[in-house]
Design a protein around this motif. Sequence first.
Motif, PDB file in Angstrom:
ATOM      1  N   LYS A  13       0.825  -1.205   0.000  1.00  0.00           N
ATOM      2  CA  LYS A  13       0.000   0.000   0.000  1.00  0.00           C
ATOM      3  C   LYS A  13       0.862   1.258   0.000  1.00  0.00           C
ATOM      4  O   LYS A  13       1.997   1.246   0.463  1.00  0.00           O
ATOM      5  N   SER A  14       0.297   2.325  -0.519  1.00  0.00           N
ATOM      6  CA  SER A  14       0.931   3.636  -0.469  1.00  0.00           C
ATOM      7  C   SER A  14      -0.117   4.649  -0.029  1.00  0.00           C
ATOM      8  O   SER A  14      -1.258   4.609  -0.491  1.00  0.00           O
ATOM      9  N   PRO A  15       0.228   5.561   0.837  1.00  0.00           N
ATOM     10  CA  PRO A  15      -0.741   6.564   1.278  1.00  0.00           C
ATOM     11  C   PRO A  15      -0.979   7.622   0.202  1.00  0.00           C
ATOM     12  O   PRO A  15      -0.130   7.849  -0.658  1.00  0.00           O
ATOM     13  N   VAL A  16      -2.129   8.270   0.255  1.00  0.00           N
ATOM     14  CA  VAL A  16      -2.379   9.387  -0.657  1.00  0.00           C
ATOM     15  C   VAL A  16      -1.510  10.575  -0.251  1.00  0.00           C
ATOM     16  O   VAL A  16      -0.930  11.252  -1.101  1.00  0.00           O
ATOM     17  N   ASN A  17      -1.404  10.811   1.048  1.00  0.00           N
ATOM     18  CA  ASN A  17      -0.549  11.880   1.555  1.00  0.00           C
ATOM     19  C   ASN A  17       0.862  11.347   1.812  1.00  0.00           C
ATOM     20  O   ASN A  17       1.027  10.206   2.244  1.00  0.00           O
ATOM     21  N   THR A  18       1.858  12.156   1.546  1.00  0.00           N
ATOM     22  CA  THR A  18       3.225  11.780   1.883  1.00  0.00           C
ATOM     23  C   THR A  18       3.359  11.656   3.401  1.00  0.00           C
ATOM     24  O   THR A  18       2.876  12.504   4.152  1.00  0.00           O
ATOM     25  N   ILE A  19       4.018  10.594   3.843  1.00  0.00           N
ATOM     26  CA  ILE A  19       4.271  10.374   5.265  1.00  0.00           C
ATOM     27  C   ILE A  19       5.776  10.481   5.499  1.00  0.00           C
ATOM     28  O   ILE A  19       6.572   9.884   4.768  1.00  0.00           O
TER      29      ILE A  19
END
Length: 358
Positions: A214-220
């Motif tokens: 998975k990858s977030p929509v917002n940068t973490i």
Amino acid sequence: MSTSVQPQMNREYMIGFLQALLQVPSPSGFCMEIMKLIRKETIKLGYELEMTPKGNAVITIPSASEPTGKVIALTAHVDTLGAMVRSVKPNGMLRFTPIGGYAMHTVEGEYCLIHTRDGKAYEGTVLSTKPSVHVHSDVREWKRDEENMEIRIDEPVMTKEDTEKLGISPGDFISWDPRTRILSNGWIKSRHLDDKASVAALFGLLEWFKREGKSPVNTIKIILSTYEEVGHGSSYIPPDITELIAVDMGAIGDDLTTTERDVSICAKDSSGPYDYEMTSKLIQLAKREDIAHAVDIYPYYGSDASAALRGGSNIRAALIGPGVHASHGMERTHADAIVNTAALLIAYIMENEKEEVL
């Protein structure tokens, strides 16, 4: 209908990595070796790590699409309590000065390592200057202040010159033996769970993103700081960050409700209240996902989020972390608290993802 992420957490991975973290000495300002471990594990998981000039690590989980303009940071600290050689005494023992805020009686009798500037390490023991009831009539009343404490070196030293010949001198770092015990029933007792238990939770989050693809929509951005115990760990953070969650241990005792199996959500500490909307969302998500949690106020506590706000960062900030008993002493937590902390962080990130999509 929401789906809990908690059953998908890799409990064994987090506890195994925590054990590795606890074995690496890292008093504030002496975090070079532990950062090597952090870098190695980050690369293993496939993420990028940058080092700030100060020695903090920044790990980025890139967004899945075009940048939204929102950057969420999670910060924990790898530095721990410790000490530094203040002087070599005429009898060859060491006077030391504390690194971090702990009561002196909590280190009396502790084993330690003295780390010289030329890379050597010597074992020692912390004692009061009146260590024996068979010799000193007032040993029980003897005040445990810095000037009344010393370190006995496990080498044949009887004079200041003997100790100096070992290469030991003022300014050398001293680390405490963690005395780690990880029990089969989930209890974990060790020094330095503040804040290595939280670091393990953050790596559990990284492992989850990697394993689930998975990858977030917002940068973490995950910030691992090296001077939190002395007050300025994340006083500087990258300027693109808009939200910051400090992940640090939850205190237990007095009228506090956090237990060693909960993720603690701190509404207010010595720096004042944390962001209302972020804190409320964390509470709502913990309830929705059925994550064991407690909300508390810590009047004698400050976090890396406090440092960032005092450093002038224009951010919203919150504070959560695993419940830890006897903080800055012989600490104890439970694997459940670490898992619950990682699960709540993932729930928060994925909830933000839903909000961005909507």
